[in-house]
Scaffold this motif. Structure first.
Motif, PDB file in Angstrom:
ATOM      1  N   ALA A 123      -0.447  -5.509  -3.021  1.00 24.37           N
ATOM      2  CA  ALA A 123       0.545  -6.796  -3.231  1.00 24.37           C
ATOM      3  C   ALA A 123       2.119  -6.151  -3.189  1.00 24.37           C
ATOM      4  O   ALA A 123       2.979  -6.886  -2.418  1.00 24.37           O
ATOM      5  N   ALA A 124       2.210  -5.079  -3.634  1.00 23.12           N
ATOM      6  CA  ALA A 124       3.531  -4.574  -3.710  1.00 23.12           C
ATOM      7  C   ALA A 124       4.250  -3.823  -2.677  1.00 23.12           C
ATOM      8  O   ALA A 124       5.393  -3.322  -2.518  1.00 23.12           O
ATOM      9  N   THR A 125       3.187  -2.979  -2.121  1.00 24.44           N
ATOM     10  CA  THR A 125       3.657  -1.847  -1.012  1.00 24.44           C
ATOM     11  C   THR A 125       3.675  -2.585   0.206  1.00 24.44           C
ATOM     12  O   THR A 125       2.501  -2.852   1.011  1.00 24.44           O
ATOM     13  N   PRO A 126       4.590  -2.564   0.915  1.00 20.54           N
ATOM     14  CA  PRO A 126       4.766  -2.762   2.575  1.00 20.54           C
ATOM     15  C   PRO A 126       3.776  -2.085   3.358  1.00 20.54           C
ATOM     16  O   PRO A 126       3.918  -0.924   3.115  1.00 20.54           O
TER      17      PRO A 126
ATOM     18  N   ILE B 105       1.262   2.400   8.249  1.00 17.69           N
ATOM     19  CA  ILE B 105       0.159   1.731   7.611  1.00 17.69           C
ATOM     20  C   ILE B 105       0.246   2.922   6.403  1.00 17.69           C
ATOM     21  O   ILE B 105      -0.067   3.797   6.475  1.00 17.69           O
ATOM     22  N   VAL B 106      -0.126   2.103   5.005  1.00 23.15           N
ATOM     23  CA  VAL B 106      -0.423   2.946   4.021  1.00 23.15           C
ATOM     24  C   VAL B 106      -1.874   2.480   3.385  1.00 23.15           C
ATOM     25  O   VAL B 106      -2.117   1.467   3.122  1.00 23.15           O
ATOM     26  N   LEU B 107      -2.543   3.464   3.579  1.00 25.51           N
ATOM     27  CA  LEU B 107      -4.018   3.271   3.266  1.00 25.51           C
ATOM     28  C   LEU B 107      -4.152   3.244   1.714  1.00 25.51           C
ATOM     29  O   LEU B 107      -3.690   4.270   1.099  1.00 25.51           O
ATOM     30  N   VAL B 108      -4.908   2.534   1.173  1.00 23.16           N
ATOM     31  CA  VAL B 108      -5.301   2.569  -0.389  1.00 23.16           C
ATOM     32  C   VAL B 108      -6.944   2.507  -0.448  1.00 23.16           C
ATOM     33  O   VAL B 108      -7.298   1.606  -0.127  1.00 23.16           O
ATOM     34  N   ASN B 109      -7.526   3.634  -0.785  1.00 19.40           N
ATOM     35  CA  ASN B 109      -8.847   3.715  -1.157  1.00 19.40           C
ATOM     36  C   ASN B 109      -9.278   3.438  -2.567  1.00 19.40           C
ATOM     37  O   ASN B 109      -8.434   3.497  -3.430  1.00 19.40           O
ATOM     38  N   ARG B 110     -10.629   2.874  -2.711  1.00 18.42           N
ATOM     39  CA  ARG B 110     -11.085   3.209  -3.930  1.00 18.42           C
ATOM     40  C   ARG B 110     -11.466   4.486  -4.192  1.00 18.42           C
ATOM     41  O   ARG B 110     -11.765   5.319  -3.274  1.00 18.42           O
ATOM     42  N   ALA B 111     -12.108   4.957  -5.384  1.00 17.08           N
ATOM     43  CA  ALA B 111     -12.326   6.274  -5.697  1.00 17.08           C
ATOM     44  C   ALA B 111     -13.690   6.402  -4.901  1.00 17.08           C
ATOM     45  O   ALA B 111     -14.597   5.709  -4.638  1.00 17.08           O
ATOM     46  N   ALA B 112     -13.888   7.772  -4.377  1.00 17.34           N
ATOM     47  CA  ALA B 112     -15.065   8.320  -3.628  1.00 17.34           C
ATOM     48  C   ALA B 112     -16.308   8.139  -4.260  1.00 17.34           C
ATOM     49  O   ALA B 112     -16.305   8.165  -5.807  1.00 17.34           O
ATOM     50  N   GLY B 113     -17.370   7.299  -3.711  1.00 19.51           N
ATOM     51  CA  GLY B 113     -18.565   7.155  -4.518  1.00 19.51           C
ATOM     52  C   GLY B 113     -18.636   5.867  -5.179  1.00 19.51           C
ATOM     53  O   GLY B 113     -19.433   5.366  -5.705  1.00 19.51           O
ATOM     54  N   SER B 114     -17.285   5.132  -5.318  1.00 26.48           N
ATOM     55  CA  SER B 114     -17.459   3.574  -5.610  1.00 26.48           C
ATOM     56  C   SER B 114     -18.102   2.786  -4.862  1.00 26.48           C
ATOM     57  O   SER B 114     -18.311   2.766  -3.727  1.00 26.48           O
TER      58      SER B 114
END
Lengths: 286, 307
Positions: A188-191, A146-155
């Motif tokens: 979309a690009a990262t498995p 699992i690869v987590l992708v977050n938005r910037a903290a506080g967004s």
């Protein structure tokens, strides 16, 4: 030499003159600053408003929800746009600000298409984002980390998502991205990638995930069956007056709410069947 | 009165122009100095507020590796360990300088010693063109070419120190190259002539004489490149992944001082701790660029003494 100085002086004077002229001819104008998620709506509404009311201008700037709230608190602008409640933001005295909810945005978890998971529970989502589950196989998906992708903290998007999914637990440190478009591209690009997006950004390159078999649709947000959504706020310092008041009323008018909002991917505030306060308490709207 | 006497005593037009010119340039320099001082004061007052107003321990700030300004740790202090960003910044800077230096020095030697005519005609405009490309373009290319490339070869997400190094390498290469060219061109011709007259080959002349005497200049060029890499924000932010984690390998998402700054500044409120720590990072950046400047001066002075 002298000529150059003269031209420079002439330029300077004309510049000063120009700015002065602009101020005179602009008639009335207000400035709205903040949330980049709300920006397209305010821009579109501002443009229409200027067309309908000649000589009145709405300046719209981005900068983020934090900027919007701090600028309106300092009184530097007329409207502060924010995705988060002023009460949720550190360093803001919410009592001095008046909240105007103008739209609703639904947020959905999205995964890379190879993941092979279409439905998750809140508990599973929480386990994913706190790092307790690290492979999709543990959730019945493909054998992918699992690869987590977050938005910037506080967004705003992240604050809303974490409020409903993590329920106060701490998110695992992971990579952060500045913009929604970037998040979509990376997922979309990262498995094995998972992140969260506003409904309007979901497209075919990624897969939206159902939560407890509820699909992320506008209809489900209207009834609060889909829980991860947030209000878009336009804050004013004290009660709005003059052009600011007119403009906010214009944004809330059917002209904008029914025609412009759906086109831009927001959910109209007037269609909401429920109301939710800052602590998450839900009441039915009559 | 005697017209000659009058013309001698009266101020000439030229002297008036000169006084005016002095005044204008003095005003300009004062303005610049004032601006620099104001920037320093502003960044320092905000950045130091973290330590004096919010009572964060400076040692903790520099050595802890958990970055989560809105969360308090067990002792009730905010978790503001900036070490991951400091390490990230230095890693990308040093690695990109390491990769760029051989290429830059090699290119510079080609342009000055081996084929000056072609070098100056083709390579110089190319490097100058590279300087002019805006950093967002580099970042975009990095995002759409370098990151998938790294992902394809090393796995993971592709975001990380390695992708940042590649992008910065291309960005600092022209700076280092053109400054190295200047350094090599500044080597007096008679050094080369003397070396060749003593029977040294061209390679020996380049290696033992030209490069040796141009070393301080080349070092300055490298430090300049490092300063640029250290301060670059946008392109790095786009490819490094922005995770405030200690980088445990070159392809895991990491972050730099600049990337955390650009990500966070719009989402925090002026005067809050979350905002103040970002200014502390900015102060750190400012101090580092000062260090780079001092380093350049130091190298310059040492090089000058040798001559």
């Amino acid at each position: 030499m002298k000529k150059k100085i003269l031209t420079a002086a002439a330029l300077l004077i004309s510049l000063v003159g120009l700015t002065a002229c602009q101020k005179q001819s602009s008639g009335e104008s207000i400035t709205a600053v903040g949330s980049s998620a709300l920006q397209p709506l305010v821009e579109a509404a501002g443009e229409q408003y200027s067309n309908d009311h000649l000589g009145k201008f709405i300046n719209v700037q981005g900068g983020g929800s934090g900027t919007g709230l701090s600028q309106i608190q300092a009184g530097a602008v007329d409207i502060g746009n924010s995705d988060v409640h002023a009460e949720e933001q550190n360093g803001v005295d919410a009592k001095k600000l008046v909240d105007h909810r103008v739209a609703v945005v639904g947020i959905t978890p999205v995964v890379n298409k190879k993941v092979g998971v279409t439905n998750l529970s809140f508990a599973q989502l929480k386990a994913i984002f706190t790092g307790q589950v690290t492979n999709w196989q543990q959730l019945g998906g493909a054998d992918l980390p699992i690869v987590l992708v977050n938005r910037a903290a506080g967004s705003g998007t992240r604050v809303t998502f974490e409020k409903w999914v993590l329920q106060g637990s701490q998110a695992k440190q992971a990579q952060e991205q500045d913009s929604t478009g970037m998040v979509r591209q990376i997922v979309a690009a990262t498995p094995g990638a998972i992140s969260y997006l506003a409904f309007s950004y979901v497209d075919k390159s990624i897969a939206a995930v159902k939560i407890n078999h509820v699909a992320p649709t506008d209809e489900n947000v209207l009834t609060n069956k889909w829980k991860i959504w947030s209000y878009e706020h336009m804050y004013t310092k004290g009660k709005p007056t003059g052009l600011t008041k007119d403009f906010i009323a214009y944004v809330l008018s059917p002209k904008i709410q029914e025609k412009v909002l759906p086109r831009l991917g927001y959910i109209s505030i007037s269609q909401m069947k429920v109301e939710r306060d800052v602590s998450g308490h839900v009441t039915r709207r009559s | 009165m005697d017209p000659i006497r009058e013309s001698l005593l009266k101020k000439s037009r030229q002297s008036k122009v000169e006084r005016l010119g002095k005044l204008v340039s003095f005003c300009c320099i004062t303005l610049i100095v004032l601006i620099v001082l104001a920037i320093f004061y502003f960044v320092a007052s905000r950045g130091l507020a973290t330590f004096f107003h919010d009572k964060v321990n400076l040692i903790d700030f520099l050595t802890k590796d958990v970055w989560n300004p809105s969360v308090k740790d067990a002792r009730g202090l905010p978790e503001v360990g900036a070490l991951p960003m400091i390490v990230g910044s230095f890693l990308v800077t040093i690695l990109s300088a390491l990769v760029a230096t051989p290429f830059a020095v090699g290119g510079a030697i080609f342009m000055t010693e081996i084929s000056p005519r072609r070098g100056m005609q083709i390579l110089k405009p190319v490097t100058e063109l590279l300087v002019g490309i805006p950093s967002v373009v580099y970042g975009f290319i990095g995002l759409s070419v370098v990151v998938p490339f790294v992902r394809g070869i090393f796995g993971g997400t592709g975001f990380g120190i390695l992708a940042g190094t590649f992008v910065l390498f291309v960005m600092i290469l022209p700076t280092v190259t053109s400054m190295s060219v200047d350094a090599l061109q500044a080597v007096p011709r008679y050094y080369r002539e003397a070396s060749l007259a003593l029977g040294a080959t061209r390679w020996q002349t380049i290696y033992k004489v030209v490069l040796r005497s141009a070393t301080p200049g080349i070092l300055t060029a490298i430090v300049f490149g490092m300063a640029r890499a250290f301060g670059e924000a946008l392109a790095v932010q786009m490819v490094i992944g922005n995770a405030a984690l200690m980088p445990h390998n070159l392809v895991s998402p990491a972050s730099t001082l600049t990337s955390v700054l650009t990500m966070g500044i719009g989402n925090t409120i002026m005067g809050s701790l979350q905002n103040n720590v970002l200014w502390s990072l900015a102060l750190l950046l400012l101090l580092m660029s000062l260090v780079f400047n001092l380093l350049i001066r130091f190298i310059g002075r040492k090089g000058a003494l040798k001559k």
